[in-house]
Design a protein around this motif. Structure first.
Motif, PDB file in Angstrom:
ATOM      1  N   THR A 215       0.727  -1.179   0.054  1.00 46.11           N
ATOM      2  CA  THR A 215       0.102   0.020  -0.066  1.00 46.11           C
ATOM      3  C   THR A 215       0.848   1.158   0.132  1.00 46.11           C
ATOM      4  O   THR A 215       2.004   1.186  -0.342  1.00 46.11           O
ATOM      5  CB  THR A 215      -0.909  -0.032   1.233  1.00 46.11           C
ATOM      6  OG1 THR A 215      -0.109   0.050   2.378  1.00 46.11           O
ATOM      7  CG2 THR A 215      -1.568  -1.272   1.290  1.00 46.11           C
TER       8      THR A 215
ATOM      9  N   ARG B 266      -1.973  -1.876  -3.923  1.00 41.81           N
ATOM     10  CA  ARG B 266      -3.033  -0.768  -3.729  1.00 41.81           C
ATOM     11  C   ARG B 266      -2.479   0.412  -3.388  1.00 41.81           C
ATOM     12  O   ARG B 266      -2.410   0.769  -1.994  1.00 41.81           O
ATOM     13  CB  ARG B 266      -3.985  -1.410  -2.609  1.00 41.81           C
ATOM     14  CG  ARG B 266      -5.248  -0.791  -2.456  1.00 41.81           C
ATOM     15  CD  ARG B 266      -6.236  -1.276  -1.631  1.00 41.81           C
ATOM     16  NE  ARG B 266      -7.408  -0.762  -1.436  1.00 41.81           N
ATOM     17  CZ  ARG B 266      -8.390  -0.860  -2.271  1.00 41.81           C
ATOM     18  NH1 ARG B 266      -8.302  -1.702  -3.088  1.00 41.81           N
ATOM     19  NH2 ARG B 266      -9.311  -0.233  -2.053  1.00 41.81           N
TER      20      ARG B 266
ATOM     21  N   ASN C 166      -5.805   1.053  -7.704  1.00 46.52           N
ATOM     22  CA  ASN C 166      -6.648   1.819  -7.050  1.00 46.52           C
ATOM     23  C   ASN C 166      -6.191   3.494  -7.066  1.00 46.52           C
ATOM     24  O   ASN C 166      -6.598   4.101  -6.005  1.00 46.52           O
ATOM     25  CB  ASN C 166      -7.178   1.295  -5.830  1.00 46.52           C
ATOM     26  CG  ASN C 166      -8.489   1.859  -5.045  1.00 46.52           C
ATOM     27  OD1 ASN C 166      -9.524   2.180  -5.921  1.00 46.52           O
ATOM     28  ND2 ASN C 166      -8.458   2.387  -3.735  1.00 46.52           N
TER      29      ASN C 166
END
Length: 371
Positions: A214, A240, A269
């Motif tokens: 992330t 992500r 995303n």
């Protein structure tokens, strides 16, 4: 009384017929420098012939056995044959379920073999033990330049394999290309890799796609990119990192890094803010030539930004996976079949089998033969 066959005298016995020898497959008797028999069913029987080929054939530098239903026993035969082989440069075992047992034999082989430059054991159901064994061996092996360890079968949340591979990267100054797709890497594991990249001076292609990284992992990577001068290709697809992660990367690329050539953030995303920030970094960074963004959330600003990059010539159409088109005065982006390794598992039915635009990662960082 009729005698049974067991009671028959010598005059009635017939000598047993000699077992018919299995004919050697034509491919196993070929005299060539490269052999591609992928997507067949040669199984462990065929693997035994491949092992004999490696022992007898002194011109073979490339062997592709991917997806051939070879198991641990066949993997053992091929690995042991490579103990004495001094010519093979590139071996693809992709998709053969050699499992942890077979992986251990290949790791042991790398302690002895000094000619193999590229090894692909991705999707082979390797276990934690064999992945750690590869990492351990590569602290000493100085000939392997490319290694694919994609999709091992790992259990637990400690990211032990990533820790060991990070430790290996600190000491190995030969490895150029490393694929760690589907290793369940999280931000902690990404930090381990980044800590190693501060010290590593050889790795040019890092693939950490399809993991669980992330925005926090991008803080570490962005900091590495500010000082690292060897990384040229990074594949972050299917993580992500979102807007924040894209912003961290764009800041490093815009003001510090001048060596990275290709970046893939497919399906991360990321929304308009982060995608536009990456496009802006290309305007000030003259080195970054390839960027792949499909699968994120495009808004009008994103579509216009990448359309402008392409039309002004800063981003070549072959170096990205989107193509702009206009409908009713509005710009849209269509997907194009370009990428870092689009033809890793298959080749198209028409056009170039190894198109540079579809396999840009291997074009920018060529390692081994017959890429």
């Amino acid at each position: 009384m009729q005698r049974s066959p067991q009671q028959a005298g010598p005059e009635s016995r017939t000598p047993p017929s000699a077992p018919s020898a299995t004919p050697t497959p034509a491919w196993a008797a070929a005299d060539c420098s490269g052999l591609d028999v992928r997507y067949n069913l040669i199984s462990d029987v065929g693997a035994s012939y491949a092992a004999k080929l490696l022992q007898k054939q002194h011109n073979l530098i490339y062997l592709n056995l991917m997806f051939n239903d070879i198991g641990p026993e066949g993997g053992e035969l091929i690995a042991k044959a490579l103990h004495k082989n001094t010519t093979l440069k590139h071996l693809r075992m992709t998709g053969n379920k050699i499992e942890n047992k077979g992986g251990m034999f290949f790791a042991a082989m790398l302690q002895v073999n000094s000619s193999l430059e590229k090894l692909d054991v991705g999707d082979c159901d390797l276990g934690m033990q064999s992945v750690i064994a590869f990492a351990t061996v590569l602290t000493q092996n100085q000939t392997i330049k490319g290694l694919n360890l994609n999709r091992p079968i790992l259990y637990g949340e400690q990211e032990e394999s990533t820790v060991h591979l990070g430790h290996m990267l600190k000491g190995n100054q030969c490895l150029v290309e490393l694929h760690m797709c589907k290793h369940d890497i999280k931000n902690c594991g990404m930090k381990q890799l980044c800590d190693a990249l501060y010290l590593n001076r050889s790795l040019r292609y890092l693939d950490v796609s399809c993991n669980k990284i992330t925005q926090d992992g991008m803080v570490c990577l962005a900091d590495v990119l500010k000082s690292n001068t060897t990384l040229e290709v990074i594949d972050l697809s299917f993580n992500r990192i979102e807007n924040a992660g894209a912003n961290y990367l764009s800041d490093a690329l815009a003001s510090h890094n001048r060596t990275l050539k290709a970046l893939s953030v497919v399906s991360n995303n990321i929304e308009g803010e982060g995608l536009v920030a990456l496009s802006q970094s290309m305007k000030t960074n003259p080195t970054l030539s390839n960027i792949y963004i499909w699968g994120n959330k495009f808004d009008e600003a994103t579509r216009v930004a990448y359309s402008d990059l392409i039309h002004m010539g800063r981003l070549k159409s072959d170096n990205t996976d989107v193509e702009p088109f206009v409908v009713d005065g509005h710009v849209y982006l269509a997907e194009v079949s370009n990428g870092l390794k689009r033809h890793c598992y298959w080749t198209p039915g028409y056009g170039e089998a190894c198109s540079p635009s579809s396999n840009a990662g291997f074009t920018l960082v060529p390692v081994g033969q017959y890429l």
